[in-house]
Design an enzyme around this catalytic site. Sequence first.
Site, PDB file in Angstrom:
ATOM      1  N   CYS A  20       0.399   2.063  -1.912  1.00  0.00           N
ATOM      2  CA  CYS A  20       1.400   3.024  -0.960  1.00  0.00           C
ATOM      3  C   CYS A  20      -0.014   2.677  -0.073  1.00  0.00           C
ATOM      4  O   CYS A  20      -1.266   2.712   0.176  1.00  0.00           O
ATOM      5  CB  CYS A  20       1.958   4.374  -0.372  1.00  0.00           C
ATOM      6  SG  CYS A  20       3.688   4.598  -0.588  1.00  0.00           S
TER       7      CYS A  20
ATOM      8  N   CYS B  89       5.415   0.478   1.514  1.00  0.00           N
ATOM      9  CA  CYS B  89       5.414   2.504   2.235  1.00  0.00           C
ATOM     10  C   CYS B  89       4.139   3.156   2.427  1.00  0.00           C
ATOM     11  O   CYS B  89       3.212   2.534   2.445  1.00  0.00           O
ATOM     12  CB  CYS B  89       5.590   2.577   0.684  1.00  0.00           C
ATOM     13  SG  CYS B  89       4.803   2.299  -0.516  1.00  0.00           S
TER      14      CYS B  89
END
Lengths: 307, 302
Positions: free
Chosen positions: B124, B206
């Site tokens: 992420c 993400c």
Amino acid sequence: MTARGLTPSLLLQLLVVAGAAGARWRGQGTTPHLQSIILGRCAEYDALVNPDPRGRNCTAIWEAFKVVLVKDPCSVLPSDYDRFIDLSRHSIPRDKSLFWENNHLLVTSYSENGLRFLPLCSVLYGRIGDFLSWCRQENASGLDYQSCPTSEDCENNAVDSFWKRASMQYARESSGVISVMLNGSEPSGAYPVKGFFADFEIPYLQKDKITRIEIWVMHEIGKPKVESCGEGTVKILEERLKKMGFQYSCINDHLPVKLLKCVDHSTHPDCVLNSAAASREIPPLWAEHGASHIVPFLVALASAVHM
Amino acid sequence: MANHRCGSVSEEEPCCDISKKTKICLCVFFGLLVAVIIAVPVGILMWRHPLQEWKGKGTTAHFYEILLGRCYTYTQIVRPELGHKDCQKIGKAFTTAFLSKDPCSSTEQDYQPLLELTAQTVPCNKTLFWSKSSQLAHDYTRVQGDLFTLEDTLLGYMADGLKWCGDPRSSEMNYQSCPDWREDCSNNSFSVFWNAVSKRFAEDACGVVHVVLNGSISNTFDERSTFGRVEVFNLRPEKVHQLQAWVMHDVGGVHSDSCSSSSVNNLKRILKERSIAFSCQNNYGPIRLLQCVKNPEPSSCR
């Protein structure tokens, strides 16, 4: 130039493998799928990077390289790579040679894949060996995937002999302005008096093809400056070049390279650019949502002026 | 003894001094010779030029060797944590997706097995998109090793810069030519591949994601680009809470504020509709430094 150019993750792998298996040698074992990698790198070089109008025979280049894989791991000489070098060598454009010690990754970034400079790792024979490791097993005919000898194990090991031979060739084919990037924050000295550059490159530089040598002593951002131009081992290098009759110059923290180092330290005081400072001072009027404030202000000002 | 194999030779007509049997053999022989003379060139023509001709450049020379070599380099050296990946299988899945098929009828399904074998987790906050800024974005990830553009993932790394297509009448790759997106067809094996991998790259992202945009061209955010068409629309709002744009201007060029330009505002609007926050920065410092490496002369680089 370090023989294997180990990245931190490779180093970790090496420690794990060597520690776990009680390995015979100190160095990393043969890279898996060596043949595919080498053939692929050669093919890629020929198709995309620097096609040879006569056409390169990558299979022949691999066959020539392969000869060292059957030799005793401590009996491989630089001359064992003569045929390999013969098939894979190509000319190096003038002023594009970049020699270095103790900054493999910086050199790779700065040379921009051969666009800006062509260090050894960007010529075909250097590209083929870059980051790879290889050796035969000590008492058997297959490759040793556990470990391979380093110079501390024995001098005539496959990988060191490769880089010695490649370095000699690279130095011989270099011409014009020669650039050298050294690490002035390296505790043991910026110019390794015993190393690939000192022993296998400088002696093979062709005086009649070289106009001058430019040394860049780079320092790590925010770290101590162990040596700079005219100091310590750098002074030894300068004197050696002078004695050999080369014209040379030395620059501390050559700007374009320093800017590259700064990318990772953009907020460090050594790295702040004028433009960066200027843009931080631009009044909020010009920030993303600022325009919506200035218009009514100007309108008010204009109407006030007209009254 | 009358034999009419070679046409109506009347028994009464004398012909040369050869016997009937010899005549028959000669006729057969010449007949076969004529057949061969006709058949071979036709066969050669058909065999050697069965491939369709297109307007774009053909498959890259040594495509398969390059593909395999890159796969091994990536999984053994660049990201050794992927060392378990089977490059032989991956290479086979790649070529199976387009060999012996019509290069103008490629679908994402063709590439499904390949996509499955090359699945990779990008951490992420480490995804970096780019549009009209390829060189700069990749220069940045080369230095900032923990950021990933699509070309820093296994599949992107393997395919970057390569060209490929097959032909329905052959099991070979077409090295002569491949369909051009504009002049031949848009559902070609090359374009479909990049759409499919870009889609997955965006779906997998993400946290806070970034995009490097080019502020020195008029269409800084181009809705027709892969970023505009595919990536923006495949970000998952439940995983990606912010997209941050870094709009870079050429060094020494005119400084304009592209963050508030209409095209960037368009991007902001699209993301808002998808419930993804947007922020923008002109001339992000570290990337500005990279531009200065190439061109250290302007006063803005000192």
